[in-house]
Design an enzyme around this catalytic site. Structure first.
Site, PDB file in Angstrom:
ATOM      1  N   GLY A  13       0.825  -1.206   0.000  1.00 43.45           N
ATOM      2  CA  GLY A  13       0.000   0.000   0.000  1.00 43.45           C
ATOM      3  C   GLY A  13       0.858   1.254   0.000  1.00 43.45           C
ATOM      4  O   GLY A  13       1.906   1.297   0.638  1.00 43.45           O
ATOM      5  N   ARG A  74       1.046  -5.195  -6.064  1.00 44.46           N
ATOM      6  CA  ARG A  74       1.307  -6.472  -5.413  1.00 44.46           C
ATOM      7  C   ARG A  74       1.636  -7.487  -6.499  1.00 44.46           C
ATOM      8  O   ARG A  74       1.096  -7.430  -7.609  1.00 44.46           O
ATOM      9  CB  ARG A  74       0.105  -6.899  -4.573  1.00 44.46           C
ATOM     10  CG  ARG A  74      -0.265  -5.828  -3.533  1.00 44.46           C
ATOM     11  CD  ARG A  74      -1.356  -6.278  -2.587  1.00 44.46           C
ATOM     12  NE  ARG A  74      -1.855  -5.156  -1.790  1.00 44.46           N
ATOM     13  CZ  ARG A  74      -1.264  -4.670  -0.713  1.00 44.46           C
ATOM     14  NH1 ARG A  74      -0.132  -5.207  -0.308  1.00 44.46           N
ATOM     15  NH2 ARG A  74      -1.787  -3.657  -0.053  1.00 44.46           N
ATOM     16  N   ASP A 105       5.460  -5.233   6.154  1.00 41.43           N
ATOM     17  CA  ASP A 105       6.028  -6.541   6.481  1.00 41.43           C
ATOM     18  C   ASP A 105       6.084  -7.471   5.274  1.00 41.43           C
ATOM     19  O   ASP A 105       7.042  -8.237   5.105  1.00 41.43           O
ATOM     20  CB  ASP A 105       5.212  -7.204   7.600  1.00 41.43           C
ATOM     21  CG  ASP A 105       5.632  -6.717   8.981  1.00 41.43           C
ATOM     22  OD1 ASP A 105       6.731  -6.148   9.100  1.00 41.43           O
ATOM     23  OD2 ASP A 105       4.861  -6.902   9.934  1.00 41.43           O
ATOM     24  N   THR A 127       4.054   2.521   5.798  1.00 43.47           N
ATOM     25  CA  THR A 127       2.661   2.085   5.884  1.00 43.47           C
ATOM     26  C   THR A 127       1.916   3.001   6.840  1.00 43.47           C
ATOM     27  O   THR A 127       2.425   3.312   7.920  1.00 43.47           O
ATOM     28  CB  THR A 127       2.534   0.620   6.357  1.00 43.47           C
ATOM     29  OG1 THR A 127       1.184   0.355   6.746  1.00 43.47           O
ATOM     30  CG2 THR A 127       3.449   0.328   7.532  1.00 43.47           C
ATOM     31  N   ASP A 129      -0.582   2.383   8.644  1.00 45.71           N
ATOM     32  CA  ASP A 129      -1.167   1.703   9.810  1.00 45.71           C
ATOM     33  C   ASP A 129      -0.263   1.701  11.036  1.00 45.71           C
ATOM     34  O   ASP A 129      -0.717   1.405  12.137  1.00 45.71           O
ATOM     35  CB  ASP A 129      -1.521   0.249   9.465  1.00 45.71           C
ATOM     36  CG  ASP A 129      -2.712   0.142   8.530  1.00 45.71           C
ATOM     37  OD1 ASP A 129      -3.384   1.173   8.309  1.00 45.71           O
ATOM     38  OD2 ASP A 129      -2.969  -0.961   8.014  1.00 45.71           O
ATOM     39  N   ASP A 131       1.930  -0.505  11.722  1.00 48.41           N
ATOM     40  CA  ASP A 131       1.751  -1.874  12.212  1.00 48.41           C
ATOM     41  C   ASP A 131       2.978  -2.755  12.057  1.00 48.41           C
ATOM     42  O   ASP A 131       2.884  -3.983  11.997  1.00 48.41           O
ATOM     43  CB  ASP A 131       0.560  -2.538  11.508  1.00 48.41           C
ATOM     44  CG  ASP A 131       0.734  -2.624   9.995  1.00 48.41           C
ATOM     45  OD1 ASP A 131       1.691  -2.020   9.464  1.00 48.41           O
ATOM     46  OD2 ASP A 131      -0.076  -3.305   9.335  1.00 48.41           O
ATOM     47  N   ARG A 173      -6.298  -2.529   9.952  1.00 51.66           N
ATOM     48  CA  ARG A 173      -6.917  -3.864  10.005  1.00 51.66           C
ATOM     49  C   ARG A 173      -6.485  -4.661  11.221  1.00 51.66           C
ATOM     50  O   ARG A 173      -7.292  -5.287  11.886  1.00 51.66           O
ATOM     51  CB  ARG A 173      -6.585  -4.647   8.724  1.00 51.66           C
ATOM     52  CG  ARG A 173      -7.396  -4.220   7.519  1.00 51.66           C
ATOM     53  CD  ARG A 173      -6.998  -4.999   6.296  1.00 51.66           C
ATOM     54  NE  ARG A 173      -5.620  -4.742   5.901  1.00 51.66           N
ATOM     55  CZ  ARG A 173      -4.968  -5.418   4.953  1.00 51.66           C
ATOM     56  NH1 ARG A 173      -5.554  -6.418   4.339  1.00 51.66           N
ATOM     57  NH2 ARG A 173      -3.724  -5.109   4.642  1.00 51.66           N
TER      58      ARG A 173
END
Length: 322
Positions: A13, A74, A105, A127, A129, A131, A173
């Site tokens: 992303g 992707r 990741d 990213t 997020d 995360d 998410r």
């Protein structure tokens, strides 16, 4: 052996600040005497040979732009051993001695596999997020939070005008950091995150009823994407409280926009550090932030780390957002 020609790609992303990282890689690479190649559309570009040489002016006027000038995609093919070998062969054919990979990741796992196939790689966390367990901060997180705050502040105006409740879904998410910090910033009555189970009656309805007794007439509920079901939540809240309730999903608007100062600076630091590592002949490393300092770790070690949610900050949010 130190690299002579390096490549840079963005994968997964997109995140605001990726362009600042690309700029830092290109300029620090060239000023260090390296040849720098740009790879379009992530690992897929390595497979197809969509690679071009970059110069100092290739990255002019991009530091303030969202998205990624190299585009991203992707690549299911790259996720196979045959795909990794094909990408490594392409690197050798193009004379690429090392690759800087900007992403999450999944992108780091690709960098680890490509390193295993003989092409040294360095990862940079990008990213929105936040995360990535090995890094306390990821490129794009600050911009995404600020975008969400701006959008929710606008929602607040109409929510307050009509004495409504707004249930707002933000991205995240598996990670509630974006929801938590945004929720604090907008004064949300309740913040729902994947890391903390919630009780609908206690954590939403009773909190709303308590604040009603103290004079509050409009409400904002922030929900992380990983919790979801905002339409159903809004419907249930309205049925129980008889307060008009609307659901809003902010969605991909959080990915776009001009990166904040913090994202531009952190991305620049990380991009520079990545080039230094390749220049020193190092590989299979990921550049991260820990205790507000830019350091690097072994990718395999970084991928095995477990992310910790800031429970103390969540408790603070619960206490003051009432």
């Amino acid at each position: 052996m130190s690299a002579k020609t390096i490549a840079v790609l963005t994968s997964g992303g997109d995140a605001p600040g990726m362009n600042a990282a690309i700029r830092a890689v290109v300029r620090s690479g060239i000023t260090s005497g390296l040849r720098v190649m740009g790879v379009r559309r992530g690992y897929n570009g390595l497979l197809t040979g969509d690679v071009f040489e970059m110069n100092l002016r290739s990255v002019s006027d991009i530091i303030h732009r969202g998205g990624t000038m190299l585009y991203t995609a992707r690549s299911p093919e790259f996720n196979t051993p045959e795909g990794v070998q094909k990408a490594a062969d392409q690197c050798r054919r193009l004379g690429i001695d090392g690759v800087v990979v900007i992403g999450g990741d999944g992108s780091f796992r690709g960098a680890r596999d490509l390193t295993g196939a003989g092409i040294p790689c360095i990862g940079i966390p990008g990213t929105i997020d936040n995360d990535i367990a090995s890094s306390e901060y990821t490129i794009g997180f600050d911009t995404a939070m600020n975008t969400a705050v701006q959008m929710i502040d606008r929602l607040r105006d109409t929510t307050e005008s009509h004495d409504r409740c707004s249930v707002v879904e933000v991205m995240g998410r598996r990670c509630g950091d974006l929801a938590l910090q945004t929720g604090i910033a907008v004064g949300a009555t309740t913040i729902l995150v994947p890391e903390v189970p919630y009780d609908f009656q206690k954590d939403i309805i009773e909190r709303m009823q308590f604040t009603q007794k103290t004079g509050k007439k409009h409400f904002i509920i922030i929900v992380a994407e990983g919790v979801g079901h905002v339409a159903e939540l809004a419907d249930s809240i309205e049925k129980q409280t008889r307060i008009e309730t609307r659901a809003t999903v902010l969605g991909h608007v959080q990915r776009g926009g001009s990166p904040t100062l913090r994202d531009r600076v952190v991305a620049s630091e990380m991009g520079f550090h990545a080039v230094q590592l390749l220049s020193e002949g190092k590989s299979n490393r990921v550049v991260v932030m820990q205790k507000s300092e830019i350091i690097d770790l072994d990718i395999t070690e970084a991928l095995q780390m477990t992310r910790t949610f800031d429970v103390e900050l969540y408790k603070i949010a619960h206490k003051i957002s009432i």
